[in-house]
Design a protein around this motif. Structure first.
Motif: not given
Length: 445
Positions: A300-305, A351-356
């Motif tokens: 788990a590293a970096g930005t959400l994108q 699904l997570v990406e919809h809330f980024i």
């Protein structure tokens, strides 16, 4: 969560070469105004058409090399920008009695995954319109080398979305990815080594969408449809509040609460009493990404994108595989099993990406029609995606407009000494300056 669409492992994704075609581009150029009329989309040039006309003239005269970095709030951006580059800039140059020497032809980076979900016809068009396909979740050396060569040769302007993907919100910008700065510095070094005197410039371009009329009755009707669908109940809202938009904000918070309750139940997540909705969304995002990363053995590293892109690539590596034909039956069955599991994790990431880009600012700031309408579309799209069927978006919110604006050119060559001294710091500073420029354009400064 949507049913798993992948049942079997598939052959490895082949590289899509750039096959630029002027006849195809000419046809698309002529069709774009008709497409906008059918969609009811009003395009406002702002200063973008005139500024780009001058930039393209300097480029065609061999005075500059151009890298165009644009905000990416909508899937319609490529069409709007194509019209800006191919029609509006050229028309503006003619109106100034200094027509361009030749039709504008560009190269642009696009996600290799687009033809997977948008279909082979879109992939075919992207190739013919000058697209360079890139795998975003890994170091795609061939695509980066091609983009670098485009800039070093200076024959075509290169177009990139530094956000990496759409965020569906005109008023908020996702964190920028450093690839724009890195490509610019690589190209500047190449130009210097070859003794070329091209002035390499990065041009920031902003796109802001809004509704041409504020149709509050349509917005209310669609909020009511969402409330019924989610079973939202509670104490009646105070319709007599001084701020008429406060009622809409509270309705959105209730809808968001019902939606996140469902997703938390799916993931067996608990939250503290009275925990703010935005904090619950953040917890859900991090949990979903961590679960997918754990499945693929990713850090788990970096930005959400960036985390989303790595998960996407890891899933593709299990769905699209080399040497499937040589596998014995049992190993092929295991490969199919792994592909189905990978697709499930890919669905979790989507699904997570919809809330980024859903933040406290999105929900809590002083509301206006455009912001609320974009949030409405985001919620509807999310529910439709979860249920694996399009949401019936009615009544219509009405036609939209898009406003284009061009920032001040950012010269790259003067930054080379700083880049050689400290590469990471120079890239970070360049991206901070680019983000500031795009923010100013987005805020109308």
């Amino acid at each position: 969560m949507p049913r798993v669409s992948t049942q079997f492992a598939r052959p490895a994704l082949r590289r899509l070469p750039t096959r630029s075609s002027r006849p195809v581009q000419s046809l698309v150029r002529r069709l774009l105004p008709l497409v906008f009329r059918v969609q009811g989309l009003e395009v406002r040039n702002g200063n973008a058409a005139e500024g780009l006309a001058k930039a393209f003239q300097a480029h065609q005269a061999g005075e500059t090399t151009l890298l165009i970095a644009f905000r990416h709030p909508s899937t319609r951006d490529p069409l709007v920008l194509a019209d800006l580059f191919w029609n509006r800039a050229a028309n503006t140059a003619r109106q100034r009695n200094s027509p361009l020497a030749r039709p504008v032809e560009l190269r642009f980076l696009y996600d290799r995954g687009i033809p997977i979900w948008a279909g082979p016809l879109i992939g075919w068009l992207l190739q013919r319109c000058g697209g360079i396909a890139i795998h975003r979740g890994r170091l795609d050396r061939p695509a980066l080398a091609e983009a670098r060569q485009v800039l070093a040769q200076g024959r075509y302007p290169l177009v990139i979305a530094p956000e990496g993907a759409t965020n569906n919100l005109s008023s908020e910008m996702a964190p920028l990815e450093p690839g724009v700065a890195q490509l610019a510095f690589w190209a500047a070094e190449d130009l210097e080594k070859s003794g070329q005197t091209h002035n390499l410039q990065v041009l920031p371009v902003s796109l802001i969408y809004s509704w041409r009329q504020q149709n509050w009755s349509a917005l209310d009707a669609r909020l009511q449809a969402l409330e019924r669908h989610l079973g939202v109940q509670g104490e009646p809202l105070n319709e007599a509040w001084d701020d008429p938009h406060q009622v809409h904000r509270q309705r959105f918070l209730r809808i968001g609460d019902a939606l996140i309750n469902t997703l938390e139940h799916l993931e067996r997540l608990q939250h503290e009493p009275d925990q703010p909705l935005v904090n619950r969304i953040t917890s859900y995002r991090l949990h979903g990404l961590s679960k997918a990363e754990s499945h693929f053995g990713l850090k788990a590293a970096g930005t959400l994108q960036e985390r989303c892109r790595r998960i996407e690539q890891a899933a593709w590596d299990r769905i699209y595989r080399e040497g499937l034909e040589q596998l014995p039956p049992l190993e092929r069955s295991i490969a199919d099993w792994e592909a189905r599991e990978a697709d499930l994790q890919l669905s979790r990431m989507r699904l997570v990406e919809h809330f980024i880009c859903v933040t406290g600012q999105s929900i809590s700031d002083e509301a206006n029609f455009d912001r609320l309408a974009e949030m409405l579309l985001l919620v509807e799209e999310t529910i439709g995606w979860i249920e694996d069927r399009p949401w019936k978006s009615a009544p219509s919110l009405g036609p939209q407009r898009v406003e284009l604006s061009l920032g001040e050119p950012m010269a790259v060559l003067p930054r080379l000494p700083s880049y050689r001294h400290n590469r990471r710091q120079a890239v970070q500073q360049f991206m901070a300056d680019l983000q500031q420029s795009l923010n100013h354009l987005m805020n109308g400064d």
